[in-house]
Motif scaffolding. Structure first.
Motif, PDB file in Angstrom:
ATOM      1  N   GLU A 185     -10.553  -4.960   9.128  1.00  0.00           N
ATOM      2  CA  GLU A 185     -10.001  -4.208   8.009  1.00  0.00           C
ATOM      3  C   GLU A 185     -11.149  -3.808   7.082  1.00  0.00           C
ATOM      4  O   GLU A 185     -12.072  -4.590   6.864  1.00  0.00           O
ATOM      5  CB  GLU A 185      -8.948  -5.023   7.264  1.00  0.00           C
ATOM      6  CG  GLU A 185      -7.655  -5.162   8.063  1.00  0.00           C
ATOM      7  CD  GLU A 185      -6.503  -5.653   7.212  1.00  0.00           C
ATOM      8  OE1 GLU A 185      -5.577  -4.865   6.959  1.00  0.00           O
ATOM      9  OE2 GLU A 185      -6.531  -6.826   6.789  1.00  0.00           O
ATOM     10  N   SER A 186     -11.070  -2.595   6.557  1.00  0.00           N
ATOM     11  CA  SER A 186     -12.156  -2.050   5.736  1.00  0.00           C
ATOM     12  C   SER A 186     -11.809  -2.164   4.260  1.00  0.00           C
ATOM     13  O   SER A 186     -10.762  -1.690   3.832  1.00  0.00           O
ATOM     14  CB  SER A 186     -12.403  -0.590   6.114  1.00  0.00           C
ATOM     15  OG  SER A 186     -12.816  -0.511   7.461  1.00  0.00           O
ATOM     16  N   TYR A 207      -7.588  -4.656  -1.820  1.00  0.00           N
ATOM     17  CA  TYR A 207      -6.879  -3.776  -0.889  1.00  0.00           C
ATOM     18  C   TYR A 207      -7.869  -3.050   0.036  1.00  0.00           C
ATOM     19  O   TYR A 207      -9.011  -2.825  -0.316  1.00  0.00           O
ATOM     20  CB  TYR A 207      -6.054  -2.746  -1.667  1.00  0.00           C
ATOM     21  CG  TYR A 207      -6.829  -2.061  -2.771  1.00  0.00           C
ATOM     22  CD1 TYR A 207      -7.630  -0.970  -2.487  1.00  0.00           C
ATOM     23  CD2 TYR A 207      -6.788  -2.545  -4.076  1.00  0.00           C
ATOM     24  CE1 TYR A 207      -8.369  -0.358  -3.483  1.00  0.00           C
ATOM     25  CE2 TYR A 207      -7.519  -1.938  -5.075  1.00  0.00           C
ATOM     26  CZ  TYR A 207      -8.312  -0.842  -4.778  1.00  0.00           C
ATOM     27  OH  TYR A 207      -9.051  -0.255  -5.759  1.00  0.00           O
ATOM     28  N   THR A 208      -7.392  -2.663   1.227  1.00  0.00           N
ATOM     29  CA  THR A 208      -8.221  -1.897   2.154  1.00  0.00           C
ATOM     30  C   THR A 208      -8.434  -0.498   1.598  1.00  0.00           C
ATOM     31  O   THR A 208      -7.553   0.057   0.943  1.00  0.00           O
ATOM     32  CB  THR A 208      -7.545  -1.766   3.533  1.00  0.00           C
ATOM     33  OG1 THR A 208      -6.328  -1.052   3.364  1.00  0.00           O
ATOM     34  CG2 THR A 208      -7.256  -3.116   4.146  1.00  0.00           C
ATOM     35  N   SER A 209      -9.604   0.062   1.864  1.00  0.00           N
ATOM     36  CA  SER A 209      -9.871   1.410   1.375  1.00  0.00           C
ATOM     37  C   SER A 209     -11.143   1.967   2.001  1.00  0.00           C
ATOM     38  O   SER A 209     -12.063   1.224   2.331  1.00  0.00           O
ATOM     39  CB  SER A 209     -10.013   1.399  -0.145  1.00  0.00           C
ATOM     40  OG  SER A 209     -10.326   2.690  -0.606  1.00  0.00           O
ATOM     41  N   TYR A 241      -2.290  -7.762  -3.544  1.00  0.00           N
ATOM     42  CA  TYR A 241      -2.206  -7.093  -2.241  1.00  0.00           C
ATOM     43  C   TYR A 241      -1.841  -8.140  -1.192  1.00  0.00           C
ATOM     44  O   TYR A 241      -2.296  -9.282  -1.249  1.00  0.00           O
ATOM     45  CB  TYR A 241      -3.565  -6.487  -1.928  1.00  0.00           C
ATOM     46  CG  TYR A 241      -3.648  -5.729  -0.622  1.00  0.00           C
ATOM     47  CD1 TYR A 241      -3.025  -4.497  -0.473  1.00  0.00           C
ATOM     48  CD2 TYR A 241      -4.369  -6.233   0.457  1.00  0.00           C
ATOM     49  CE1 TYR A 241      -3.124  -3.785   0.700  1.00  0.00           C
ATOM     50  CE2 TYR A 241      -4.483  -5.530   1.645  1.00  0.00           C
ATOM     51  CZ  TYR A 241      -3.856  -4.304   1.758  1.00  0.00           C
ATOM     52  OH  TYR A 241      -3.955  -3.597   2.934  1.00  0.00           O
ATOM     53  N   ASN A 250      -5.670  -0.574  10.109  1.00  0.00           N
ATOM     54  CA  ASN A 250      -6.842  -0.200   9.306  1.00  0.00           C
ATOM     55  C   ASN A 250      -6.931   1.321   9.152  1.00  0.00           C
ATOM     56  O   ASN A 250      -8.001   1.913   9.284  1.00  0.00           O
ATOM     57  CB  ASN A 250      -8.114  -0.768   9.947  1.00  0.00           C
ATOM     58  CG  ASN A 250      -9.255  -0.876   8.948  1.00  0.00           C
ATOM     59  OD1 ASN A 250      -9.031  -0.973   7.735  1.00  0.00           O
ATOM     60  ND2 ASN A 250     -10.483  -0.852   9.430  1.00  0.00           N
ATOM     61  N   TRP A 254       2.751  -5.317  -1.240  1.00  0.00           N
ATOM     62  CA  TRP A 254       2.224  -5.734  -2.535  1.00  0.00           C
ATOM     63  C   TRP A 254       3.227  -6.712  -3.140  1.00  0.00           C
ATOM     64  O   TRP A 254       4.407  -6.697  -2.796  1.00  0.00           O
ATOM     65  CB  TRP A 254       2.048  -4.540  -3.478  1.00  0.00           C
ATOM     66  CG  TRP A 254       0.850  -3.686  -3.161  1.00  0.00           C
ATOM     67  CD1 TRP A 254       0.812  -2.667  -2.255  1.00  0.00           C
ATOM     68  CD2 TRP A 254      -0.452  -3.767  -3.743  1.00  0.00           C
ATOM     69  NE1 TRP A 254      -0.446  -2.100  -2.235  1.00  0.00           N
ATOM     70  CE2 TRP A 254      -1.245  -2.755  -3.140  1.00  0.00           C
ATOM     71  CE3 TRP A 254      -1.035  -4.582  -4.720  1.00  0.00           C
ATOM     72  CZ2 TRP A 254      -2.575  -2.554  -3.479  1.00  0.00           C
ATOM     73  CZ3 TRP A 254      -2.366  -4.372  -5.052  1.00  0.00           C
ATOM     74  CH2 TRP A 254      -3.128  -3.373  -4.436  1.00  0.00           C
ATOM     75  N   ARG A 267      -0.052   4.041   0.653  1.00  0.00           N
ATOM     76  CA  ARG A 267      -1.200   4.434  -0.169  1.00  0.00           C
ATOM     77  C   ARG A 267      -2.195   5.155   0.732  1.00  0.00           C
ATOM     78  O   ARG A 267      -2.407   4.764   1.882  1.00  0.00           O
ATOM     79  CB  ARG A 267      -1.850   3.182  -0.774  1.00  0.00           C
ATOM     80  CG  ARG A 267      -3.049   3.451  -1.674  1.00  0.00           C
ATOM     81  CD  ARG A 267      -3.587   2.138  -2.257  1.00  0.00           C
ATOM     82  NE  ARG A 267      -3.866   1.171  -1.206  1.00  0.00           N
ATOM     83  CZ  ARG A 267      -5.050   1.038  -0.619  1.00  0.00           C
ATOM     84  NH1 ARG A 267      -6.061   1.761  -0.994  1.00  0.00           N
ATOM     85  NH2 ARG A 267      -5.220   0.158   0.358  1.00  0.00           N
ATOM     86  N   THR A 278      -5.684   5.608   1.878  1.00  0.00           N
ATOM     87  CA  THR A 278      -6.858   4.739   1.755  1.00  0.00           C
ATOM     88  C   THR A 278      -8.146   5.538   1.555  1.00  0.00           C
ATOM     89  O   THR A 278      -9.206   4.939   1.412  1.00  0.00           O
ATOM     90  CB  THR A 278      -7.011   3.840   2.992  1.00  0.00           C
ATOM     91  OG1 THR A 278      -7.128   4.678   4.147  1.00  0.00           O
ATOM     92  CG2 THR A 278      -5.844   2.896   3.155  1.00  0.00           C
ATOM     93  N   ASP A 290      -7.082   6.507  -2.470  1.00  0.00           N
ATOM     94  CA  ASP A 290      -6.501   5.360  -3.179  1.00  0.00           C
ATOM     95  C   ASP A 290      -5.240   5.720  -3.984  1.00  0.00           C
ATOM     96  O   ASP A 290      -4.788   4.935  -4.812  1.00  0.00           O
ATOM     97  CB  ASP A 290      -7.517   4.663  -4.097  1.00  0.00           C
ATOM     98  CG  ASP A 290      -8.485   3.782  -3.303  1.00  0.00           C
ATOM     99  OD1 ASP A 290      -8.175   3.470  -2.146  1.00  0.00           O
ATOM    100  OD2 ASP A 290      -9.537   3.413  -3.850  1.00  0.00           O
TER     101      ASP A 290
END
Lengths: 417, 98
Positions: free
Chosen positions: A256-257, A302-304, B20, B49, B58, B72, B74, B77
């Motif tokens: 996961e990023s 959080y992943t992003s 999260y 991912n 959440w 959301r 990613t 954001d």
């Protein structure tokens, strides 16, 4: 390429600095290579260098979507240490540390590796027990690490607040003196220059859009913004975007990023020795050779892929820094930035072969990939050249998430790797 | 800083109110004793991912303390939608773009 030496400096001082040549050419990609490495960070460029130097494979391209060293290589806080709990990790990171020590000479490029020490603060009984266990485990593995009392910690780092009524009392610390920092850009530039000198093509501004597999399932090459580049061996060293790329080859990754942020203060005179980390409160700091305080913390929650993080995390980190080092409470921060780190469930890297013939991967370094750069690159080159694991990277398989043979540094270190 | 809408409290609040809790809609294997190692790996460790709209859990820890789901993006954001836990993922225009 001009070799750097005292004589070259003197010669160029006398001839008006006209004798310097470009450090590496910006190559146009050829149609095919023996090996394509995706990602021109320290890990990818280093792997290309060791492929050329130790395995005689010079028909290699390093393909980079942005600019060289512009990903996590250029965004980290340059901490180098090897005091990991588990045998597998200790071997890998200590191998890297061995290579760091000779890297400037090896590359004929000053990577400014500085053994200024990394000190980890213990704030509670659990920290004390855990770090002492680390110290003992490290010593059994021949890795330098020692326990300090809080007075000794203060002696090592005078700005530290060790008063009994501190918000985060210091009950002791673990110090790895052999650890330290290096100049992150110089690592990428040094490997790039040394690899290019041996015939490696470095292609920038060329995003890899997909990994192409043939009818037999084996790798055929990579599709890029500048067309198909054929190669029977492809090594993915793409940090935060590894899982996106591996998806195109049909391999789902346990990754996961997350955004990881760092920030620096205005530069001040030397006042802070070495690196000090506080795992319990997610904050670490060192002072760069330019004088800036370099501050980092854990990932955002959080992943992003945004390469930005939230301000609450910065606020939390700076609040902790001000408690631990009250003298810095009025420092002004100069800039902050973020990178995208790929995190594995056990917080250990994945380094080696994949289910796809000819496809290799070097990823999952999470928040601590910089320190591993030479070790990861060196063992990845071995694996790509021979098609089999190196003794040191052998435990870091992708398959461990199926067999359950995890290297659970997540439980050992928890944060700030 | 993320601004997140809690579907229970019906308020849009800063990220600090929330925790999260990973990817949403990850279904636990129905029959654990018949689940293979590969299936366990996929369930425990492999996540989408996603680069783009991502369905995730959440928890409004500093509010109603209940879990909900959000979609959301990613890359930007931006929170595109939030919905109660147990509800299916809403159909958003362009949700599958990478």
């Amino acid at each position: 390429m001009t070799r750097f030496s005292a004589a070259a400096l003197v010669r160029n001082a006398l001839n008006g600095q006209t004798g310097w040549t470009a450090q590496w050419p910006d190559a146009e990609p050829k149609g095919a290579y023996d090996v394509v490495i995706v990602g021109a960070g320290g890990h990818g460029l280093g792997a290309a260098y060791y492929l050329a130097k130790e395995h005689g494979i010079t028909n290699v391209a390093v393909i980079e979507k942005g600019w060289l060293g512009g990903g996590n290589t250029g965004r980290n806080t340059t901490i180098i240490r090897s005091n990991y709990l588990y045998d597998e990790s200790a071997r890998l990171y200590d191998h890297a540390l061995d290579l760091w020590e000779g890297l400037s000479q090896e590359l004929n490029y000053n990577v400014m590796f500085s053994r200024r020490g990394v000190m980890m603060l213990a704030h509670n009984v659990h920290d004390v027990q855990s770090f002492q266990r680390h110290v003992h485990a490290n010593r059994l593995n021949g890795v330098d690490n020692r326990w300090l009392t809080s007075a000794e910690a203060k002696d090592h780092c005078p700005p530290l607040n060790i008063s009994a009524d501190a918000r985060y009392p210091v009950l002791g610390a673990a110090l790895q003196k052999r650890a330290g920092t290096a100049r992150h850009d110089a690592v990428a530039w040094g490997y790039a220059r040394a690899a290019a000198a041996r015939g490696v093509d470095i292609v920038q501004n060329c995003p890899v859009t997909a990994i192409r597999r043939g009818a037999d399932g084996a790798v055929e090459g990579v599709e890029t913004a500048r067309g198909l580049i054929r190669a029977k061996k492809v090594a993915v060293s793409a940090a935060g975007h590894t899982s996106v790329l591996m998806d195109t080859a049909g391999v789902r990754m346990p990754l996961e990023s997350f955004p990881l942020q760092a920030l620096v203060s205005e530069p001040v005179k030397p006042c802070f020795p070495g690196v000090v980390m506080s795992n319990a409160v997610h904050a670490y700091m060192s002072q760069s050779d330019k004088g800036e305080l370099v501050i980092g913390s854990g990932t955002d929650q959080y992943t992003s892929y945004s390469k930005r993080g939230g301000l609450p995390l910065i606020e939390h980190t700076l609040a902790a820094i001000c408690e631990i080092f009250p003298i810095f409470s009025r420092m002004r921060m100069l800039r902050k930035w973020g990178g995208t780190v790929d995190v594995t469930p056990d917080r250990s890297a994945i380094l080696g072969t994949t289910p796809v013939p000819g496809l290799y991967v070097n990823c999952g370094w999470g928040t601590g990939g910089f320190k591993a750069t030479p070790g990861a690159a060196h063992t990845l080159a071995h694996t790509v050249a021979r098609g089999e694991p190196h003794a040191i990277n052998a435990p870091f398989t992708l398959d461990r998430f199926r067999t359950g043979r995890l290297i659970d540094e997540a439980a050992a270190a928890a944060v700030a790797h | 800083m993320l601004l997140i809408h809690c579907p229970y409290c019906d308020e849009t609040l800063p990220e600090m109110e929330f925790a999260y809790a990973g990817e949403a809609h990850v279904a636990r294997p129905v029959d654990p004793s018949r689940t293979t190692d590969e299936e366990w790996r996929d369930h425990l460790f492999v996540r989408s991912n996603t680069r783009g709209p991502h369905a995730e859990r959440w928890r409004h820890v500093h509010g109603c303390a209940r879990f909900f789901n959000a979609v959301r993006d990613t890359v930007t954001d931006r929170v595109l939608a939030t919905y109660p836990a147990g509800s299916p993922r809403p159909d958003l225009p362009g949700k599958d773009t990478p």
